[in-house]
Scaffold this motif. Sequence first.
Motif, PDB file in Angstrom:
ATOM      1  N   GLU A 147      -9.559  10.491   7.139  1.00  0.00           N
ATOM      2  CA  GLU A 147      -8.693   9.581   7.888  1.00  0.00           C
ATOM      3  C   GLU A 147      -8.343   8.326   7.089  1.00  0.00           C
ATOM      4  OE1 GLU A 147      -7.210   9.676  10.909  1.00  0.00           O
ATOM      5  OE2 GLU A 147      -7.816  11.753  11.220  1.00  0.00           O
ATOM      6  N   LEU A 148      -9.298   7.808   6.317  1.00  0.00           N
ATOM      7  CA  LEU A 148      -9.017   6.622   5.502  1.00  0.00           C
ATOM      8  C   LEU A 148      -7.983   6.950   4.427  1.00  0.00           C
ATOM      9  CD1 LEU A 148      -9.546   3.687   4.759  1.00  0.00           C
ATOM     10  CD2 LEU A 148     -11.481   4.468   3.355  1.00  0.00           C
ATOM     11  N   ALA A 149      -8.133   8.112   3.783  1.00  0.00           N
ATOM     12  CA  ALA A 149      -7.160   8.520   2.767  1.00  0.00           C
ATOM     13  C   ALA A 149      -5.790   8.718   3.387  1.00  0.00           C
ATOM     14  CB  ALA A 149      -7.634   9.803   2.078  1.00  0.00           C
ATOM     15  N   TYR A 150      -5.752   9.339   4.564  1.00  0.00           N
ATOM     16  CA  TYR A 150      -4.482   9.566   5.252  1.00  0.00           C
ATOM     17  C   TYR A 150      -3.849   8.230   5.635  1.00  0.00           C
ATOM     18  CZ  TYR A 150      -1.111  11.654   8.488  1.00  0.00           C
ATOM     19  OH  TYR A 150       0.048  12.038   9.113  1.00  0.00           O
ATOM     20  N   TRP A 151      -4.659   7.327   6.190  1.00  0.00           N
ATOM     21  CA  TRP A 151      -4.138   6.011   6.588  1.00  0.00           C
ATOM     22  C   TRP A 151      -3.597   5.269   5.363  1.00  0.00           C
ATOM     23  CZ3 TRP A 151      -4.719   1.072   5.076  1.00  0.00           C
ATOM     24  CH2 TRP A 151      -4.172   0.089   5.901  1.00  0.00           C
ATOM     25  N   PHE A 152      -4.360   5.280   4.274  1.00  0.00           N
ATOM     26  CA  PHE A 152      -3.970   4.541   3.074  1.00  0.00           C
ATOM     27  C   PHE A 152      -2.676   5.096   2.481  1.00  0.00           C
ATOM     28  CE2 PHE A 152      -4.398   3.944  -1.620  1.00  0.00           C
ATOM     29  CZ  PHE A 152      -4.214   2.567  -1.628  1.00  0.00           C
ATOM     30  N   GLY A 153      -2.592   6.426   2.359  1.00  0.00           N
ATOM     31  CA  GLY A 153      -1.371   7.024   1.845  1.00  0.00           C
ATOM     32  C   GLY A 153      -0.185   6.727   2.746  1.00  0.00           C
ATOM     33  N   ALA A 183       9.445  -3.391  16.529  1.00  0.00           N
ATOM     34  CA  ALA A 183       8.116  -3.735  17.040  1.00  0.00           C
ATOM     35  C   ALA A 183       7.109  -2.620  16.789  1.00  0.00           C
ATOM     36  CB  ALA A 183       8.198  -4.040  18.537  1.00  0.00           C
ATOM     37  N   HIS A 184       7.597  -1.409  16.546  1.00  0.00           N
ATOM     38  CA  HIS A 184       6.721  -0.257  16.330  1.00  0.00           C
ATOM     39  C   HIS A 184       6.609   0.136  14.862  1.00  0.00           C
ATOM     40  CE1 HIS A 184       7.948   0.992  20.689  1.00  0.00           C
ATOM     41  NE2 HIS A 184       6.947   0.138  20.692  1.00  0.00           N
ATOM     42  N   TRP A 185       7.324  -0.530  13.986  1.00  0.00           N
ATOM     43  CA  TRP A 185       7.303  -0.143  12.577  1.00  0.00           C
ATOM     44  C   TRP A 185       5.903  -0.310  11.988  1.00  0.00           C
ATOM     45  CZ3 TRP A 185      12.348  -2.842  10.413  1.00  0.00           C
ATOM     46  CH2 TRP A 185      13.465  -2.194  10.962  1.00  0.00           C
ATOM     47  N   ASP A 186       5.514   0.649  11.154  1.00  0.00           N
ATOM     48  CA  ASP A 186       4.255   0.603  10.400  1.00  0.00           C
ATOM     49  C   ASP A 186       3.034   0.570  11.318  1.00  0.00           C
ATOM     50  OD1 ASP A 186       6.043   0.353   8.295  1.00  0.00           O
ATOM     51  OD2 ASP A 186       5.763  -1.809   8.099  1.00  0.00           O
ATOM     52  N   LYS A 187       3.143   1.126  12.519  1.00  0.00           N
ATOM     53  CA  LYS A 187       2.020   1.171  13.451  1.00  0.00           C
ATOM     54  C   LYS A 187       1.495   2.605  13.565  1.00  0.00           C
ATOM     55  CE  LYS A 187       2.336  -3.187  14.578  1.00  0.00           C
ATOM     56  NZ  LYS A 187       1.319  -4.160  14.159  1.00  0.00           N
ATOM     57  N   ASN A 188       0.205   2.703  13.935  1.00  0.00           N
ATOM     58  CA  ASN A 188      -0.440   3.994  14.214  1.00  0.00           C
ATOM     59  C   ASN A 188      -0.277   4.964  13.045  1.00  0.00           C
ATOM     60  OD1 ASN A 188      -0.912   2.769  16.664  1.00  0.00           O
ATOM     61  ND2 ASN A 188       0.608   3.932  17.782  1.00  0.00           N
ATOM     62  N   LEU A 189      -0.880   4.594  11.929  1.00  0.00           N
ATOM     63  CA  LEU A 189      -0.736   5.358  10.692  1.00  0.00           C
ATOM     64  C   LEU A 189      -1.780   6.458  10.530  1.00  0.00           C
ATOM     65  CD1 LEU A 189      -0.117   2.278   8.358  1.00  0.00           C
ATOM     66  CD2 LEU A 189       1.619   3.858   9.222  1.00  0.00           C
ATOM     67  N   GLY A 190      -2.750   6.532  11.446  1.00  0.00           N
ATOM     68  CA  GLY A 190      -3.800   7.533  11.331  1.00  0.00           C
ATOM     69  C   GLY A 190      -3.334   8.919  11.725  1.00  0.00           C
ATOM     70  N   TYR A 191      -4.197   9.889  11.519  1.00  0.00           N
ATOM     71  CA  TYR A 191      -3.900  11.288  11.855  1.00  0.00           C
ATOM     72  C   TYR A 191      -4.567  11.650  13.183  1.00  0.00           C
ATOM     73  CZ  TYR A 191      -3.776  16.400  11.443  1.00  0.00           C
ATOM     74  OH  TYR A 191      -3.583  17.740  11.675  1.00  0.00           O
ATOM     75  N   ALA A 192      -5.867  11.850  13.183  1.00  0.00           N
ATOM     76  CA  ALA A 192      -6.582  12.162  14.422  1.00  0.00           C
ATOM     77  C   ALA A 192      -7.272  10.935  14.994  1.00  0.00           C
ATOM     78  CB  ALA A 192      -7.606  13.268  14.175  1.00  0.00           C
ATOM     79  N   LEU A 193      -7.635   9.993  14.133  1.00  0.00           N
ATOM     80  CA  LEU A 193      -8.366   8.802  14.562  1.00  0.00           C
ATOM     81  C   LEU A 193      -7.498   7.552  14.491  1.00  0.00           C
ATOM     82  CD1 LEU A 193     -11.851   9.275  12.822  1.00  0.00           C
ATOM     83  CD2 LEU A 193     -11.135  10.021  15.107  1.00  0.00           C
ATOM     84  N   ALA A 194      -7.818   6.605  15.358  1.00  0.00           N
ATOM     85  CA  ALA A 194      -7.143   5.305  15.359  1.00  0.00           C
ATOM     86  C   ALA A 194      -8.030   4.210  14.802  1.00  0.00           C
ATOM     87  CB  ALA A 194      -6.711   4.940  16.781  1.00  0.00           C
ATOM     88  N   VAL A 195      -9.249   4.561  14.363  1.00  0.00           N
ATOM     89  CA  VAL A 195     -10.218   3.532  13.977  1.00  0.00           C
ATOM     90  C   VAL A 195      -9.751   2.713  12.775  1.00  0.00           C
ATOM     91  CG1 VAL A 195     -12.231   4.677  14.965  1.00  0.00           C
ATOM     92  CG2 VAL A 195     -11.500   5.276  12.648  1.00  0.00           C
ATOM     93  N   TRP A 196      -9.088   3.356  11.798  1.00  0.00           N
ATOM     94  CA  TRP A 196      -8.636   2.587  10.633  1.00  0.00           C
ATOM     95  C   TRP A 196      -7.433   1.722  10.971  1.00  0.00           C
ATOM     96  CZ3 TRP A 196     -12.450   2.171   7.683  1.00  0.00           C
ATOM     97  CH2 TRP A 196     -13.286   3.242   7.390  1.00  0.00           C
ATOM     98  N   ASP A 197      -6.572   2.190  11.877  1.00  0.00           N
ATOM     99  CA  ASP A 197      -5.501   1.327  12.387  1.00  0.00           C
ATOM    100  C   ASP A 197      -6.090   0.114  13.098  1.00  0.00           C
ATOM    101  OD1 ASP A 197      -2.890   2.608  11.820  1.00  0.00           O
ATOM    102  OD2 ASP A 197      -3.722   4.274  12.963  1.00  0.00           O
TER     103      ASP A 197
END
Length: 340
Positions: free
Chosen positions: A138-144, A260-274
């Motif tokens: 999830e961290l790799a997905y969020w970062f990418g 207002a929604h741009w660049d939000k909710n970048l995770g895949y299954a988890l929201a913890v890194w967001d």
Amino acid sequence: MALANWLWSAIGDRFDLAFGAAGAYGAPAMVGALFCSLAYYVWRRRSRGRPISVRGFVRTIFAGRIVWNPSTIVDVKMWVLNGLVLAGGYGYLAFGNVFCRDATLAALEAGFGARTPAAWPAWIVLAMATLFELLAYELAYWFGHFLFHRIPALWEFHKVHHSAEVMTTFTELRQHPVEILAFMNLIAIATGAVFGVMTYAFGPGVQPFTLLDGNILLMLFLVTYGHLRHSHMWIPFTGVAGCILQSPAHHQIHHSDNPAHWDKNLGYALAVWDWAFGTLHIPGVEREKIHFGVGPTEDEFSTVPRNYLLPFVRFGAHVGRGLRRFAPQLGRARVRGSHG
């Protein structure tokens, strides 16, 4: 004959990867998505006091305005190309998880020497591997995802995915090959590093609890509501659940063209890194007004060839502008250096 056998085997492997029991579009994942869709339909109809019927379910979940939308046709074509035709090539251009694990293990042994594996109970090691692999993935997905949103040159590739005007399960692979390869490699490096560290600590054979040959937590997400991320079904997770898990509504907000929604909710299954990095937008219980797409430039992504080629042109333009801005500074630095 040998070439024909190889091609047939490669095609079979692609279909098994996509439609086998452990595949993203295999029976467990699709049946799970269908049951979640049914639960959503029943809940919505009952909450509004409306009758429930098979015909109503089909018309709600498989709405003609979405199924036959030109954007969906493009989704399907790119799904076939990316998922069935080009998937093998992507594999050759990506680091393997095992390669990254072994490289991490070798680096640890070179830097700190060999060590005696810790004798912890197997279930604890398996549980740690399951959780740490998921968090690393999830961290790799969020970062990418963050990089492809915030760096203009990379956004040109990711814009292909966001150009979808309606959402279907095929939208998942409405992606540019550059983006697919970037995410594959980032995830392989992150998860491989986790298993390299755990192998160094606990010895060979470290693996997560599995379901259908995958991390059980990721697979539970996939075989339930995972495919509903790209759908028109407003299924929100709120409160603490909305801070931990990505609901379908989370990802629909991510696809919104509202600033207002741009660049939000970048995770895949988890929201913890967001949640940790300030990119979380928890959806409300009631559907928010959302329009999908990338605004006035949507028509530029109405054909598959343009989706594959146009990002390269625009990426090159970004790089060219950057070099032109950088060149004068480099020239001044050389002049100063020549008088030193």
